[in-house]
Design a protein around this motif. Sequence first.
Motif, short mmCIF file in Angstrom:
data_model
loop_
_atom_site.label_atom_id
_atom_site.label_comp_id
_atom_site.label_asym_id
_atom_site.label_seq_id
_atom_site.Cartn_x
_atom_site.Cartn_y
_atom_site.Cartn_z
N SER A 234 -7.87 3.86 -7.58
CA SER A 234 -7.54 5.20 -7.10
C SER A 234 -6.42 5.76 -7.97
O SER A 234 -5.93 5.08 -8.89
CB SER A 234 -7.13 5.15 -5.63
N GLU B 114 -5.47 9.44 -3.88
CA GLU B 114 -4.50 9.45 -2.80
C GLU B 114 -3.80 10.80 -2.82
O GLU B 114 -3.26 11.21 -3.85
CB GLU B 114 -3.48 8.32 -2.96
N ILE C 281 -3.74 1.80 -6.96
CA ILE C 281 -3.54 3.24 -7.13
C ILE C 281 -2.68 3.51 -8.36
O ILE C 281 -1.51 3.13 -8.42
CB ILE C 281 -2.88 3.84 -5.87
#
Length: 281
Positions: free
Chosen positions: A49, A79, A256
Amino acid sequence: MTTRRTFLRGAAASAATVGIGAVGVGAALPGIASAHSGRSGRVPRNAISIQLYTLRGIMGDDPEPVLSALADIGYRRVEMAGLYGRSAEEMARMLRRHHLHATSTHTGLDGDLDQVIADARTLGHRYVVVPWANYSTIAQWESFADRLENAGKVLRRSGFKAGYHNHAHEFALIEGKRPFDVIASRTTARNVHFELDLYWAVVGGVDPVAFFRQHHPRVRQYHVKDRAADGGFADLGTGNIDFARIFTSTAVEEYIVENDQPADALVTAQVGYDYLRNLRW
């Protein structure tokens, strides 16, 4: 979309220059050993992500071209960090058009929790993460941890997972205690998980592997952020954090990509995605 294609070609060239797939450049930081042992593997594509805060400087009032570029790079998850002047419904439609899933968001929980839940449901979030807290006394940290636990209970009952994202200051002693230990002891695994920012953990003198083992299974997300030789932020694979060593001994649900101060946000996104896709251990 010619501009986006031009960017992607340029970013690919930049990625080749910095050496995509390398474990890191320069000596490993203290506590982050370069020797690898244990399981072999790779980061699953569907677990990669990117924190949209990394791209805040180019999102403006029209985030759709940036979302389109992220999809072209290969991202399927993002996100959130705010809505960039759009409603939750408008942002959800944009994300769907580009086959992106906003699985996680950064938001405060001291305000209108009903609205947070409504937006999370509209946007399809799974994780609702508090990105920042800072207090000068342990009593204030205890109060915050209690509020976090209570909010986490409400979120869990609504189908979401509440989390906390660290910086470095939570690992500095206040009145003989580390604020992070206060958070960990006054919240429960059932209601609050941890999104470990690897850069800030290292800056705070914490070994991410030891942290993971201590708090497993509460560590469910990583912010994968590299550290430059001068201590600043770096694109993945160009700094001195040994991610392969960390990932050899740990596993989370989301990796992420983030850089708080990118020189070129879309290049950062491309380099970060390719680094995680090509990393082996």
